[in-house]
Design an enzyme around this catalytic site. Structure first.
Site, PDB file in Angstrom:
ATOM      1  N   ASN A 166       2.277  35.721  -5.792  1.00 56.16           N
ATOM      2  CA  ASN A 166       1.658  34.390  -5.847  1.00 56.16           C
ATOM      3  C   ASN A 166       0.201  34.513  -5.393  1.00 56.16           C
ATOM      4  OD1 ASN A 166       1.424  33.896  -2.876  1.00 56.16           O
ATOM      5  ND2 ASN A 166       3.621  34.259  -3.012  1.00 56.16           N
ATOM      6  N   ASP A 205      10.299  34.032  -2.886  1.00 56.24           N
ATOM      7  CA  ASP A 205      11.672  33.621  -2.581  1.00 56.24           C
ATOM      8  C   ASP A 205      12.716  34.461  -3.306  1.00 56.24           C
ATOM      9  OD1 ASP A 205      11.097  31.490  -0.807  1.00 56.24           O
ATOM     10  OD2 ASP A 205      10.366  30.335  -2.517  1.00 56.24           O
ATOM     11  N   LYS A 226       9.044  52.896 -15.234  1.00 50.84           N
ATOM     12  CA  LYS A 226       8.251  51.818 -15.834  1.00 50.84           C
ATOM     13  C   LYS A 226       8.963  51.298 -17.086  1.00 50.84           C
ATOM     14  CE  LYS A 226       3.568  50.854 -17.327  1.00 50.84           C
ATOM     15  NZ  LYS A 226       2.496  51.389 -18.134  1.00 50.84           N
ATOM     16  N   ASP A 239      15.268  34.141   3.950  1.00 49.48           N
ATOM     17  CA  ASP A 239      14.245  33.225   4.464  1.00 49.48           C
ATOM     18  C   ASP A 239      13.920  33.704   5.882  1.00 49.48           C
ATOM     19  OD1 ASP A 239      12.901  31.040   5.740  1.00 49.48           O
ATOM     20  OD2 ASP A 239      13.542  29.771   4.070  1.00 49.48           O
ATOM     21  N   PHE A 279       5.118  26.436   7.567  1.00 49.17           N
ATOM     22  CA  PHE A 279       4.194  25.817   6.611  1.00 49.17           C
ATOM     23  C   PHE A 279       4.984  25.429   5.369  1.00 49.17           C
ATOM     24  CE2 PHE A 279      -0.188  26.156   8.108  1.00 49.17           C
ATOM     25  CZ  PHE A 279       0.070  26.753   9.333  1.00 49.17           C
ATOM     26  N   LYS A 337      15.029  24.265   9.234  1.00 48.01           N
ATOM     27  CA  LYS A 337      14.589  25.595   9.705  1.00 48.01           C
ATOM     28  C   LYS A 337      14.424  25.621  11.224  1.00 48.01           C
ATOM     29  CE  LYS A 337      12.441  26.789   5.293  1.00 48.01           C
ATOM     30  NZ  LYS A 337      11.748  27.870   4.586  1.00 48.01           N
TER      31      LYS A 337
HETATM   32  O1  C5P Z   1      11.183  26.667   2.044  1.00 44.48           O
HETATM   33  P1  C5P Z   1       9.749  26.992   1.889  1.00 44.48           P
HETATM   34  O2  C5P Z   1       9.500  28.301   1.172  1.00 44.48           O
HETATM   35  O3  C5P Z   1       8.877  25.899   1.391  1.00 44.48           O
HETATM   36  O4  C5P Z   1       9.276  27.216   3.406  1.00 44.48           O
HETATM   37  C1  C5P Z   1       7.983  27.598   3.724  1.00 44.48           C
HETATM   38  C2  C5P Z   1       7.953  28.182   5.112  1.00 44.48           C
HETATM   39  O5  C5P Z   1       8.988  29.139   5.276  1.00 44.48           O
HETATM   40  C3  C5P Z   1       6.665  28.924   5.387  1.00 44.48           C
HETATM   41  O6  C5P Z   1       6.391  28.814   6.763  1.00 44.48           O
HETATM   42  C4  C5P Z   1       7.005  30.346   4.982  1.00 44.48           C
HETATM   43  O7  C5P Z   1       6.202  31.302   5.636  1.00 44.48           O
HETATM   44  C5  C5P Z   1       8.455  30.469   5.400  1.00 44.48           C
HETATM   45  N1  C5P Z   1       9.278  31.331   4.530  1.00 44.48           N
HETATM   46  C6  C5P Z   1       9.798  32.508   5.030  1.00 44.48           C
HETATM   47  N2  C5P Z   1      10.593  33.301   4.245  1.00 44.48           N
HETATM   48  C7  C5P Z   1      10.876  32.956   2.973  1.00 44.48           C
HETATM   49  C8  C5P Z   1      10.367  31.750   2.444  1.00 44.48           C
HETATM   50  C9  C5P Z   1       9.562  30.978   3.255  1.00 44.48           C
HETATM   51  O8  C5P Z   1       9.511  32.858   6.195  1.00 44.48           O
HETATM   52  N3  C5P Z   1      11.625  33.732   2.227  1.00 44.48           N
END
Ligand code: C5P
Length: 403
Positions: A214, A283, A293, A310, A328, A346
């Site tokens: 991203n 995600d 490749k 997560d 965030f 969370k």
């Molecule tokens: O659920 P979402 O992706 O919107 O949540 C965002 C928050 O969760 C951010 O603080 C991001 O750094 C954290 N996050 C994480 N691990 C992931 C996805 C998001 O720590 N796999």
């Protein structure tokens, strides 16, 4: 080049005295002066006689320094040697072997060494000299004496110096000198805290040449990490692939994928007081190609992505009583509802949410418009602000809400 995420408006109005000595690196002091003036820090300068052979007092005045001293004996003040006493910090950059020797031994035979002797606040020195002069045992002993007495040493770096020799003695980069000086000027209200941040994007490779990611640049996380470290916290950053210049007083752990970020954060977080999760973690991750490749053969490429852990939710749900977490959320719609849900789901102390889609906020911009919700029910919508300002205010918020 000093990065934008080092420029915190909170330093407006601070007073700095800059001593410049006779090294070829003296010309770089002018760029430092410009950077401090950009923050509206009031800068007084003293040039030694040798420094005036490299840069002119008029250049310093023209760029905003006031006053500019070159001698004891001026018509405007009989006490020029005491004038820096009211400065919040005194930086010597570049610092030659000669000024270090004078500082170490209390010699005050010209304006700059005399001012340093009469100054009781924080002193920083960024040495610059030939590597043989730097490694000379007398210079090393003087340097150790100064560090022992509390002088903040910056560098010197290794590299090629002006005469062509290579070794340690090159003045540190202006970014490191600038940020170390801000640290000496900053309140130390986060001293004693250990803070871990996750920063930047992650990259999920699906063959040896291609990845899924991203557009996160890590700017918001960098501003938060730098602000916390300036305010005295012991900061560790676990970051994905970013182009950020980290201050030397921040510990960095570079990673590439979400799973690597998870493993590093899991190792570090148990010893921390605060976890601040700014990373735009992918995600999902694609399966890794077994043949090195993927080949183009005209047929479509179909990949099944697996969810990544997560990191924030996992670490925050198992946090100890004294640990606090900041999350965030970048959302396209229903900012408030999503932020509230994530705060609870969370197990966060604070969530900072922003809408994505406008060019002045979110990914890759230097500004952002954020909504904050915390576990005490406090809510604030902040106007469009620089990310550095948002970072500074977030740490203020965390201080205010200490249970
Ligand atoms: O659920 P979402 O992706 O919107 O949540 C965002 C928050 O969760 C951010 O603080 C991001 O750094 C954290 N996050 C994480 N691990 C992931 C996805 C998001 O720590 N796999």
């Amino acid at each position: 080049m000093i990065p934008d995420y080092y420029f915190f408006d909170t330093f407006h109005g601070k007073r700095l005295h800059l001593g410049v000595t006779g090294s070829v690196a003296a010309y770089k002091a002018l760029d430092l002066l410009r950077a401090f003036c950009r923050l509206e820090i009031q800068v007084g300068i003293t040039l030694t006689h040798a420094a005036t052979q490299f840069i002119a007092p008029l250049s310093c005045t023209s760029l905003g320094a006031d006053p500019v001293h070159t001698t004891f004996f001026t018509s405007s003040s009989h006490f020029a040697h005491l004038e820096p006493a009211s400065a919040n910090a005194f930086l010597v950059a570049p610092a030659t072997a000669n000024i270090l020797a004078k500082m170490a031994h209390g010699i005050a035979d010209e304006i700059l060494s005399c001012q340093l002797l009469g100054y009781a606040g924080p002193v920083l020195a960024a040495p610059a000299m030939n590597p043989r002069m730097w490694s000379a045992s007398v210079t090393q002993e003087n340097w150790q004496t100064l560090l022992r007495r509390g002088v903040w040493g910056i560098g010197p770096d290794c590299g090629q110096v002006a005469c062509g020799d290579t070794g340690q003695g090159k003045m540190s980069g202006l970014d490191q000198i600038f940020i170390a000086t801000l640290r000496a000027l900053a309140p130390q209200d986060l001293a004693g805290l250990k803070i871990m941040l996750t920063v930047g994007p992650t990259q999920e490779y699906f063959d040896c040449a291609r990845f899924w990611s991203n557009p996160s640049t890590g700017t918001m996380g960098a501003a938060l990490a730098v602000a916390a470290a300036l305010r005295g916290a012991e900061v560790t950053v676990v970051h994905g692939p970013v182009n950020i210049t980290w201050p030397s007083f921040i510990t960095t752990v570079p990673v590439v994928s979400a799973r690597e970020m998870f493993a590093a954060a899991q190792d570090i977080f148990p010893t921390q007081d605060i976890g601040c999760f700014t990373a735009a973690v992918a995600d999902f991750s694609p399966p890794v190609c077994s043949q090195g490749k993927f080949k183009k053969d005209g047929s479509p490429l179909t990949l099944t992505f697996e969810p990544n852990p997560d990191i924030l939710a996992t670490l925050s749900s198992a946090k100890k009583d004294y640990q606090r977490t900041i999350g965030f959320a970048a959302e396209v719609e229903d900012l408030h509802a999503h932020a509230q849900r994530k705060l609870k789901q969370k197990n966060l102390d604070l969530i900072v949410a922003n809408a994505i889609g406008s060019p002045d906020s979110g990914f890759a911009s230097m500004t952002n418009r954020v909504l904050l919700l915390d576990r005490f029910g406090r809510e604030e919508q902040w106007p469009l602000l620089k990310k550095t300002e948002i970072a500074w205010r977030i740490w203020d918020w965390m201080g205010m809400n200490t249970p």
